[in-house]
Design a protein around this motif. Structure first.
Motif, mmCIF file in Angstrom:
data_model
loop_
_atom_site.group_PDB
_atom_site.id
_atom_site.type_symbol
_atom_site.label_atom_id
_atom_site.label_comp_id
_atom_site.label_asym_id
_atom_site.label_seq_id
_atom_site.Cartn_x
_atom_site.Cartn_y
_atom_site.Cartn_z
ATOM 1 N N VAL A 230 48.488 80.835 32.949
ATOM 2 C CA VAL A 230 49.882 81.179 33.018
ATOM 3 C C VAL A 230 50.585 80.230 32.199
ATOM 4 O O VAL A 230 51.304 80.384 31.401
ATOM 5 N N SER A 231 50.154 78.953 32.262
ATOM 6 C CA SER A 231 50.719 77.650 31.494
ATOM 7 C C SER A 231 50.493 77.882 30.163
ATOM 8 O O SER A 231 51.441 77.781 29.433
ATOM 9 N N SER A 232 49.153 78.321 29.721
ATOM 10 C CA SER A 232 49.150 78.228 28.231
ATOM 11 C C SER A 232 49.689 79.416 27.381
ATOM 12 O O SER A 232 50.341 79.616 26.602
ATOM 13 N N ALA A 233 49.989 80.733 28.485
ATOM 14 C CA ALA A 233 50.825 81.747 28.168
ATOM 15 C C ALA A 233 52.233 81.542 27.778
ATOM 16 O O ALA A 233 52.903 81.831 27.041
ATOM 17 N N ILE A 234 52.708 80.732 28.975
ATOM 18 C CA ILE A 234 54.250 80.331 28.766
ATOM 19 C C ILE A 234 54.409 79.526 27.556
ATOM 20 O O ILE A 234 55.394 79.451 26.876
ATOM 21 N N ALA A 235 53.589 78.579 27.290
ATOM 22 C CA ALA A 235 53.578 77.526 26.172
ATOM 23 C C ALA A 235 53.357 78.321 24.935
ATOM 24 O O ALA A 235 54.371 78.143 23.914
ATOM 25 N N VAL A 236 52.693 79.444 24.780
ATOM 26 C CA VAL A 236 52.549 80.012 23.554
ATOM 27 C C VAL A 236 53.861 81.172 23.196
ATOM 28 O O VAL A 236 54.386 80.998 22.184
ATOM 29 N N VAL A 237 54.196 81.709 24.397
ATOM 30 C CA VAL A 237 55.434 82.595 24.255
ATOM 31 C C VAL A 237 56.686 81.895 24.014
ATOM 32 O O VAL A 237 57.381 82.176 23.031
ATOM 33 N N GLY A 238 56.533 80.796 24.739
ATOM 34 C CA GLY A 238 57.823 79.773 24.506
ATOM 35 C C GLY A 238 57.955 79.299 22.993
ATOM 36 O O GLY A 238 59.196 79.164 22.599
#
Length: 294
Positions: A230-238
């Protein structure tokens, strides 16, 4: 223009130029790396270290310039020395981790400032420290891609040992896990990530990618493996959302990405707090009216 066509144009316009496409690939790669490593940075309470180690670039960069060595090599040497020094200093009795980081980084930064007084100091030093996400080169992309491969591989292999320390640091030695070795490993991985990321993104974005996404992910799940994803997904999308904001609002790309990532955490934190308060209010027993029969 048809609304669907207008939306498609709005979504694709930022990526019509090569420099924005390189920036997009850079932030996606570093979002994956930073989100994954950031979960352990937050779990190990190394947020202050992440911010401070970035400043350890200064003496290595200036020293390399004065010696005629590659700046990347000098920055790597400075960061590795700082990472090991912080881990060792944190083991000194009576000296907590934050104090150890402050002592080591202040000493290194002061040394770098003294060396920077030399007239031979590189003119591009400021750009190396603060970066330019829209100016990343093919070399920067290659380094970011290599970072993702190495980092994800290392974290996958070390996951069980890191998890033991994250769950119970005091009991880790009894289970055969050396806390000092793992601390040094995480800090070295952090140093390498900083070294690669600051080439194009700078300190502001590096710290935001390492701290904000895992902090937001921890509000959504407490299990480590899902939190890293989830952390990586938030980082990429953000990061991608930040590039859109930069393109259409005309703001600095790095600052826009950092603002989106930090804003995401703040929104989730406020939402989580409001949901918890609502749950408590619903489960609170209703007081009986005064004078009601026993």
């Amino acid at each position: 223009m048809h609304p669907s066509l207008a939306l498609l144009t709005w979504l694709t316009d930022p990526w019509t130029e090569a420099l924005t496409r390189r920036a997009l690939l850079e932030v996606v790669l570093l979002g994956i790396a930073g989100g994954a490593l950031g979960g352990w940075v937050v779990s190990f309470n190394l947020g202050y270290s992440a911010e401070s180690l970035a400043h350890a670039l200064l003496p290595g960069l200036v020293g390399a310039s004065l010696l005629g060595a590659p700046l990347l090599l000098g920055g790597a040497a400075g960061l590795l020395v700082a990472a090991v020094a912080v881990a060792v200093a944190g083991r000194i009795p009576g000296l907590d981790r934050d104090t150890a980081v402050a002592v080591v980084v202040t000493a290194l930064f002061g040394l770098g400032a003294l060396l920077a007084l030399s007239p031979d100091t590189p003119a591009g030093l400021q750009g190396l420290l603060f970066g330019d996400v829209l100016g990343v080169s093919d070399t920067d992309l290659a380094l970011a891609g290599g970072l993702v491969v190495v980092l994800v591989g290392a974290l996958t292999v070390l996951h069980p040992r890191l998890l033991v320390i994250g769950l119970d640091r005091l009991s880790a030695p009894a289970l055969g896990v050396r806390t000092l070795t793992m601390d040094v490993t995480v800090l070295v991985l952090l140093a390498v990530t900083l070294l690669v990321a600051v080439q194009g993104l700078g300190n502001l974005l590096v710290v935001a990618v390492l701290i904000a996404p895992p902090s937001a992910a921890r509000l959504l799940t407490r299990r480590m493996a899902p939190m890293l994803v989830v952390s990586s997904a938030i980082a990429v999308v953000g990061a991608v959302a930040g590039l859109y904001l930069s393109y259409y609002a005309g703001t600095a790309a790095g600052a826009s990405i950092a603002a989106v990532l930090v804003g995401t955490y703040l929104v989730l934190a406020a939402g989580t707090a409001a949901a918890a308060a609502l749950t408590r209010a619903r489960t609170r027993p209703t007081p009986e009216p005064a004078g009601a029969p026993a």
